[in-house]
Design an enzyme around this catalytic site. Structure first.
Site, PDB file in Angstrom:
ATOM      1  N   ARG A 176       6.156  22.157 -21.375  1.00 29.06           N
ATOM      2  CA  ARG A 176       7.143  23.211 -21.604  1.00 29.06           C
ATOM      3  C   ARG A 176       7.809  23.111 -22.972  1.00 29.06           C
ATOM      4  O   ARG A 176       8.231  24.121 -23.531  1.00 29.06           O
ATOM      5  CB  ARG A 176       8.212  23.165 -20.507  1.00 29.06           C
ATOM      6  N   CYS A 280      18.955  14.023 -15.109  1.00 30.02           N
ATOM      7  CA  CYS A 280      18.877  13.292 -13.843  1.00 30.02           C
ATOM      8  C   CYS A 280      20.139  12.478 -13.593  1.00 30.02           C
ATOM      9  O   CYS A 280      20.347  11.976 -12.499  1.00 30.02           O
ATOM     10  CB  CYS A 280      17.643  12.384 -13.811  1.00 30.02           C
TER      11      CYS A 280
END
Length: 496
Positions: A176, A280
């Protein structure tokens, strides 16, 4: 339109295979394309790394460290260019991208100390005239599979230390936002790394599976979602590979009644909404102990959030940028709607923000949701967006139980002025990384990063001392030189 290729044996190559669009998430437009490596291309990268390994493993550690010192300088000299690449493909605001890059550079700095890190242990006269020692030898060809949210930092959790330890490396970054990762790899070649020691292949599951199933790959490092982490860990282990696979998170912050509420709010804003919550270690749940603390927290957050700015990466006055894709924008908005449907209160609604000049961008505004309960889908899932949920608890023990009961155990923190409460929390909470009035307790480069429960598959955490152990294997040598002319008898008892 430009096509991003692969770095194999020191050269950028394209194989004419499948391609995938790369978007500028601020505008919603396709900016370039990236090749998705064929099996043959991945195998060529592995072959290049395997061919480079014998000479590289025998290169003195001090010479490997000198390459890393030059690499660090090149990263700093080209920082603005790297951060612009990150912003164009990820959407991260320039100041956030610079912070990401700096944390990656710190891991390169740690790798510069590899001559010291690889020093073994020695025992003289472990037995009569017997010396014993151990050293740490490289594994061979190792691989890294990295996520979209940190295209500079997370790869540098892996390949600098692995290479400094004498391994060769095949990196599969996110398709991406691949440009910055590929450029950083080229800078390492410019720093003097021999061809083939680091190879980069862009691709999807076909490339990943090729790495997992090729017997020449000795170890795999991964960072991404928990379902993929579990798949990679199981597949790598079934094929006899060493594996560390870091998965998802649902990070909670306990807010005690005695917390400095103004400072707590400021800390939560950055930890929840920085990088659009696509971290995260993002704090996505605030557990307020007592209704009085919860009401004060929500009121102050609501007021503070009025000044937050979401927008394009190129405007440094923005606090955070878009999410990575249109599909992810819709997914995050769907979780907000789900919480509302389940009975939670959407205090600040970030769905469909108006960003002037960027109507087609993948934007979600800062969102605050109160009175969330553990049975709600939005609580259970890793939203990975700019959404902060508030859960109310009657006691610290109840708040800690919420955290311990969740399947993820990546990071957590507590906001309090009570040292006894902080010590009890840090000693007993079932989470791998803990902050005391520190909302993003990401360890520095000379410690190691990793969660507990379903946030980490494997025994060793990423980078730092655990990284050295992961990318090396211990060999122990026991040596004795009998005196010349002395004939020794046979012994059948176990040596002691």
């Amino acid at each position: 339109m430009s096509v991003i290729g692969h770095l194999i044996d020191g050269e950028i190559i394209t194989d004419g295979g499948r391609t995938q669009d790369v978007y500028n998430p601020s505008t919603g437009a396709v900016s370039k394309q990236v090749e998705l490596a064929t099996v043959a291309t991945v195998e060529a990268a592995i072959a290049s790394a395997q061919a480079a390994f014998p000479e590289w493993r025998n290169t003195p550690p001090i010479k490997r460290a000198r390459v890393m010192f030059r690499f660090k300088e090149l990263l700093e000299q080209n920082a603005e260019k790297i951060c612009a690449m990150i912003g164009e493909e990820h959407g991260k605001i320039s100041h956030d991208a610079m912070g990401e890059l700096q944390r990656g550079i710190e891991n390169v700095e740690y790798a510069c100390g590899v001559p010291e890190l690889l020093k073994g242990e020695f025992s003289r006269n472990a037995g009569p005239g017997i010396d014993s020692w151990s050293d740490f030898q490289p594994l061979g060809v190792v691989a890294g599979i990295t996520p979209f949210n940190f295209p500079a930092m997370v790869p540098m959790w892996m390949f600098p230390l692995a290479i400094a330890c004498g391994n060769t490396f095949v990196l599969k970054p996110s398709e991406r936002d691949p440009s910055s990762t590929l450029y950083i790899a080229q800078l390492l070649l410019e720093a003097g790394l021999p061809k083939g020691v680091l190879n980069v292949v862009n691709g999807d599951k076909e490339a990943v599976d090729t790495l997992l199933n090729d017997e020449r790959i000795k170890a795999v490092s991964f960072v991404g979602s928990t379902p993929i982490a579990e798949y990679i860990y199981k597949t790598a282990n079934a094929n006899g590979k060493r594996c560390q696979a870091l998965g998802g998170a649902k990070n909670h912050a306990i807010v005690m009644p005695d917390a400095d509420m103004d400072n707590t709010v400021n800390q939560l804003l950055g930890a929840a909404f920085g990088s659009s919550g696509e971290r995260c270690m993002a704090l996505s749940v605030a557990v307020a102990v007592g209704d009085e603390a919860a009401d004060a927290l929500v009121s102050k957050l609501q007021e503070a959030m009025k000044g937050l700015k979401v927008g394009a990466f190129c405007d440094a006055s923005n606090d955070f940028g878009p999410v990575i894709t249109r599909a992810h924008e819709q997914k995050v908005s769907g979780y907000i709607s789900s919480a509302e449907k389940d009975g939670a209160t959407v205090v600040v609604d970030g769905r469909n923000p108006q960003v002037e000049g960027y109507a087609e961008g993948f934007f979600v505004g800062a969102t605050l949701i109160d009175r969330v309960t553990p049975d709600m889908e939005s609580y259970q899932a890793e939203i990975f967006g700019p959404v902060l949920q508030v859960v109310r608890a009657s006691s610290m023990d109840e708040a800690m139980k919420l955290i311990d009961d969740h399947e993820y155990g990546n990071g957590t923190c507590i906001f309090t002025r009570d040292g006894e409460a902080a010590r009890y929390f840090s000693d007993n909470i079932q989470v791998g990384m803990v902050g005391i009035n520190v909302p993003l307790p990401v360890p520095v480069a000379y410690h190691s990063f990793g969660g507990w429960k379903r946030s980490l598959f494997g025994d060793l955490h990423a980078y730092g001392p655990d990284g050295v152990r992961f990318y090396t294997k211990r060999k122990t040598i026991t040596q004795r030189w009998p005196s010349s002319g002395v004939r020794e008898g046979v012994s059948f008892s176990f040596p002691s």
